[in-house]
Each structure stands twice: as C-alpha cells, then as structure tokens.
Design a protein around this motif. Structure first.
Motif, PDB file in Angstrom:
ATOM      1  N   THR A 114      36.999  56.903  48.656  1.00 17.31           N
ATOM      2  CA  THR A 114      36.414  57.613  47.520  1.00 17.31           C
ATOM      3  C   THR A 114      35.571  56.645  46.692  1.00 17.31           C
ATOM      4  N   PRO A 115      34.718  57.151  45.807  1.00 14.31           N
ATOM      5  CA  PRO A 115      33.906  56.257  44.970  1.00 14.31           C
ATOM      6  C   PRO A 115      34.712  55.365  44.034  1.00 14.31           C
ATOM      7  N   VAL A 116      36.006  55.625  43.893  1.00 14.16           N
ATOM      8  CA  VAL A 116      36.821  54.791  43.001  1.00 14.16           C
ATOM      9  C   VAL A 116      36.841  53.346  43.485  1.00 14.16           C
ATOM     10  N   LEU A 117      37.065  53.131  44.787  1.00 19.44           N
ATOM     11  CA  LEU A 117      37.145  51.781  45.317  1.00 19.44           C
ATOM     12  C   LEU A 117      36.112  51.485  46.398  1.00 19.44           C
ATOM     13  N   GLN A 118      35.621  52.496  47.075  1.00 19.78           N
ATOM     14  CA  GLN A 118      34.708  52.246  48.195  1.00 19.78           C
ATOM     15  C   GLN A 118      33.380  51.691  47.719  1.00 19.78           C
ATOM     16  N   ALA A 119      32.850  50.744  48.487  1.00 18.97           N
ATOM     17  CA  ALA A 119      31.554  50.154  48.154  1.00 18.97           C
ATOM     18  C   ALA A 119      30.470  51.230  48.191  1.00 18.97           C
ATOM     19  N   PRO A 120      29.587  51.240  47.213  1.00 17.02           N
ATOM     20  CA  PRO A 120      28.526  52.258  47.192  1.00 17.02           C
ATOM     21  C   PRO A 120      27.669  52.199  48.456  1.00 17.02           C
ATOM     22  N   GLY A 121      27.399  53.363  49.047  1.00 17.87           N
ATOM     23  CA  GLY A 121      26.564  53.437  50.235  1.00 17.87           C
ATOM     24  C   GLY A 121      27.244  53.050  51.518  1.00 17.87           C
TER      25      GLY A 121
ATOM     26  N   ASN B 245      30.166  53.531  54.563  1.00 16.36           N
ATOM     27  CA  ASN B 245      30.988  54.527  55.239  1.00 16.36           C
ATOM     28  C   ASN B 245      32.328  53.960  55.693  1.00 16.36           C
ATOM     29  N   SER B 246      32.519  52.664  55.485  1.00 11.25           N
ATOM     30  CA  SER B 246      33.762  52.007  55.889  1.00 11.25           C
ATOM     31  C   SER B 246      34.733  51.964  54.697  1.00 11.25           C
ATOM     32  N   PRO B 247      36.040  51.988  54.973  1.00 11.76           N
ATOM     33  CA  PRO B 247      37.023  51.915  53.884  1.00 11.76           C
ATOM     34  C   PRO B 247      37.175  50.490  53.356  1.00 11.76           C
ATOM     35  N   VAL B 248      36.114  50.003  52.748  1.00 15.40           N
ATOM     36  CA  VAL B 248      36.091  48.650  52.196  1.00 15.40           C
ATOM     37  C   VAL B 248      35.502  48.723  50.803  1.00 15.40           C
ATOM     38  N   SER B 249      36.048  47.937  49.895  1.00 12.57           N
ATOM     39  CA  SER B 249      35.565  47.944  48.519  1.00 12.57           C
ATOM     40  C   SER B 249      34.293  47.124  48.382  1.00 12.57           C
TER      41      SER B 249
END
Length: 430
Positions: free
Chosen positions: A240-247, A249-253
């Motif tokens: 989600t946008p809470v932690l995911q890096a903008p732009g 698609n991977s579950p990484v901050s």
C-alpha cells in the motif's frame, strides 16, 4: 483434618488435628483433593519461573564450556561431511591415520577461516585491513546485543518475551516510515526515526504485557502470535502507499534518506549504531542493578508473591518490563532499517535476529555485559561463517547448529557439569 461426631451421637469425637503423611502435593503446587495428573496453571507458571531461574543462575564458566562443547560437536559435523574425510574413511582400517589427519585438517581449516573472517585476518596488509573482519562483525552484533538486552530484561522479570521478531518488524517499519515520510532537518531527522523505532517496539511489546497483567494470558503464546500478526501486517502495508516505494510494484519501501541514516564511523563498516548500543548496555546495567525500578523488576522475577506482599504492584511491573523490553528490541529494528544506505526494506529485514536474541540473552545469563559479549560472539559466528563457507565449502547451517547447541547446553547446566565433571553448586538439590 478433624473428625466430626456422627448424627447418632454415640461415638466419641476429637477436635485435635490428625497428622497426615506428606505426599508432596503441596510442594508440587497440586491440590490434594485434585487428580494428581492435573496441574494448576499457577503451578505450571511457577515451574516455568524455576526453570528460568535455574538457567540464569549458572556461572560464566558454564557459558564458556557450553560454547566449547558446541564447537567440538560442530567440528565433528564438519569432519564427517568433509569429502576428504569421507574418502579416507573408506580405507580406515588399513590406514586409520589418514582419516584422523584429514579430519583434523578439515576442522582446523574451517575454524581458521571462521576466525579470519570474523575477527582478525593476519594475511591482510596493515592493521586497519587486518581488523576489517572484526569491524564487520560489530555490525552483525549490534542488533543482536540490543534485542538480547530486551529479552534479558524480560527474563530477569520472569517473562518469556518470544516476540522479538514482531517487535523488530514494527519498530523498524515505524522508524523507516518516519525516515522517508517526515522531512526534518539534519540530526533531528535521525533522532526522530530512532525514537519511532523505540516507540514501535515498546507499543508492540506492551500488548502481551497488558494482556498478561489484566487477563493472565501467557506471554509466550501471545508474543508468538503477535510475531505472525506483525509479519503479515508489514507485508500488507508494503503493498500500500503507506510503506511501498512510490511507483514500485514490489513490496519494498522507499529508501531511507541520508539525513535519517546511521552514519558510518571514520569510513569503517561500523556505524553510529554500535556506540549507541554500548550506551544501551550501560543503561540496562544501571536499570537492573542500580535503580529502584530494576530492584522491583528483579523482585517480581524472583518471587511474584513475595514482591506483592512487600507492596510491589506486580501487574504494573509486568507491563513496565514488557514495554522496556520492547524499547531495546525496537532499537534493533530501527538499526536494521536506518543502517541501510542503498535500498528500502522488505518484510524480512528482521533476519532472524528476534530469535537469535533469545540465544544471546541465555548465553549472557541475562546480565547486560554478558549479553554484550554473547552478542559479539554471535556476530563473529555470523560474519565468519560466510568466509568459512566460501573458503572451505562448509555449509553455513553448521554455524546455526553450533548456535542451537549452545542453547541446548545453556539450558541444561547439569549436562555441562557432567561432561566436565564439575561439582554441583552448593545447596543444589539432587
């Protein structure tokens, strides 16, 4: 026990107590009127506390000998899986010396690589280059020491905090969120991110503390379940946008900004986290050994009933112990996130530290400086294990086996005493 007169009134009665043979039920914490096979929860709790006290009351010598025995058994595993030893064992009865020599060379070479990769590389040119392995080991040891201190504080209070993984995940995630979300100037950014990690760990540890104090829920079960909740909760937030890096698609901050990263010290592999963890060791030592709060925590850990009789609020101390434990473990999570310089974090940044910290706390006998040296030892194992694997083709899992064996022998002091024929401590029961 008294005899009462039957309703017929013909038999003489007595109100004197009649001696009854001691069956040991009272000492075992069992109700004499209850089925002996059914033990009360209070008895199980007291038994767990007794086991914990027995483990933590061992001497430093037992800890050292536990490591020695574990290394010896690890050496046997290295030898029996070495290709040269296996080949030589095929003609053992014809030339037994070849097998022995091959085994000694395999173990010596493996542990030599472990030493060079984890402590000092004597083949390097110059002192600074020679101690690079030790500096890298300090980086591995830092989160283990911090989390081990938190687990140790729980142990000293009679609490089994098995929730290190969840507290690291929540603390690290909150520290990372503060790092890449709040635009703060200079050192204030790093301080705010670190505080976020401490608060995250404390809040997640407070949940089992409150549940145990208010409802009697066992902290082992609650903390284990909270580990799963934290893992999947962070996994969800990373999508989600809470932690995911903008732009992405991977579950990484998003990566931590430079202003919120732990700075490297003098260009070495060691960052600011190591001096900070030394301060945490000093703080834990003062808390447990010098402060009135530490005295209350230790009193509750030794005997909750006696502590309650002395006027100590056991429930409040239980919650306080878990919160303080979470603060230390939360620092380990913040270190894992804020020490990264190139990328964000995933849901696996705890790297098993939460469970390895239990081993560190046990090996250090839940004493702050004991935890410090135990954390350094495990940092050397972890860092040197990679060199041992690369140079000698030894499976890295051998290091995990050695660490597990250390836990086994730490938890069984009589076994270590029997191996080395050490006398039992004075006053110990048979």
């Amino acid at each position: 026990m008294t005899f009462r007169e039957p309703q017929g009134g013909a038999q003489e009665t007595t109100d004197q107590p009649v001696p009854v043979a001691d069956t040991g039920t009272e000492q075992a914490g069992l109700d004499p009127q209850q089925d002996p096979g059914q033990q009360r929860p209070e008895a199980a709790e007291s038994s767990a506390r007794r086991v914990l006290r027995d483990v933590l009351s061992g001497s430093a010598l037992l800890s050292v000998l536990a490591v020695v025995v574990s290394l010896l058994i690890g050496g046997v595993l290295i030898a029996v899986t070495n290709p040269q030893v296996i080949t030589a064992s095929g003609y053992f009865f014809a030339r037994p010396g070849d097998t022995i020599v091959a085994a000694v060379q395999a173990v010596g070479s493996a542990y030599g690589s472990l030493f060079r990769g984890g402590l000092i590389d004597f083949s390097a040119v110059g002192f600074v280059a020679g101690i690079q392995p030790l500096l890298r080991s300090l980086g591995f040891a830092t989160p283990l020491i911090a989390a081990g201190l938190g687990i140790a504080i729980g142990f000293r209070t009679g609490l089994f905090n098995i929730g290190g993984q969840g507290q690291i995940l929540i603390g690290g995630a909150l520290a990372g969120w503060v790092g890449f979300t709040l635009p703060l100037p200079g050192a204030l950014h790093l301080v705010a991110a670190l505080v976020g990690g401490l608060v995250g760990g404390a809040l997640w540890a407070a949940i089992p503390g409150v549940l145990k104090a208010r409802t009697g829920a066992h902290e082992v079960i609650v903390t284990i379940m909270l580990n799963y909740i934290a893992f999947y909760f962070i996994d969800y937030l990373l999508g989600t946008p809470v932690l995911q890096a903008p732009g992405s698609n991977s579950p990484v901050s998003a990566p931590t900004p430079t202003s919120a990263q732990l700075p490297q010290l003098f260009g070495s592999p060691v960052n600011l986290g190591f001096p900070l963890v030394v301060l945490l060791v000093l703080a834990a030592a003062y808390l447990l050994d010098r402060s009135s709060l530490g005295f209350k925590l230790r009193a509750v850990g030794e005997n909750p009933s006696a502590a309650r009789t002395a006027g100590i609020d056991v429930k409040r101390m239980t919650i306080a112990a878990m919160v303080i434990s979470g603060v230390f473990v939360g620092f380990a999570g913040a270190y894992q996130v804020l020490g990264q310089t190139t990328s964000g974090f995933s849901n696996a940044f705890d790297a098993g530290i939460g469970f390895n910290a239990i081993t560190v706390a046990l090996l250090g006998r839940s004493r702050p400086w004991g935890v410090f040296w135990a954390g350094l030892l495990f940092g050397v194992f972890q860092n040197g294990g990679y060199t041992m694997q690369a140079a000698n083709a030894v499976d890295l899992n051998v290091v995990s086996v050695v660490q597990s064996l250390i836990v086994l022998f730490i938890a069984a002091p009589p076994l270590v005493r029997a191996i080395f024929r050490l006398p039992a401590p004075r006053g110990a029961r048979a």
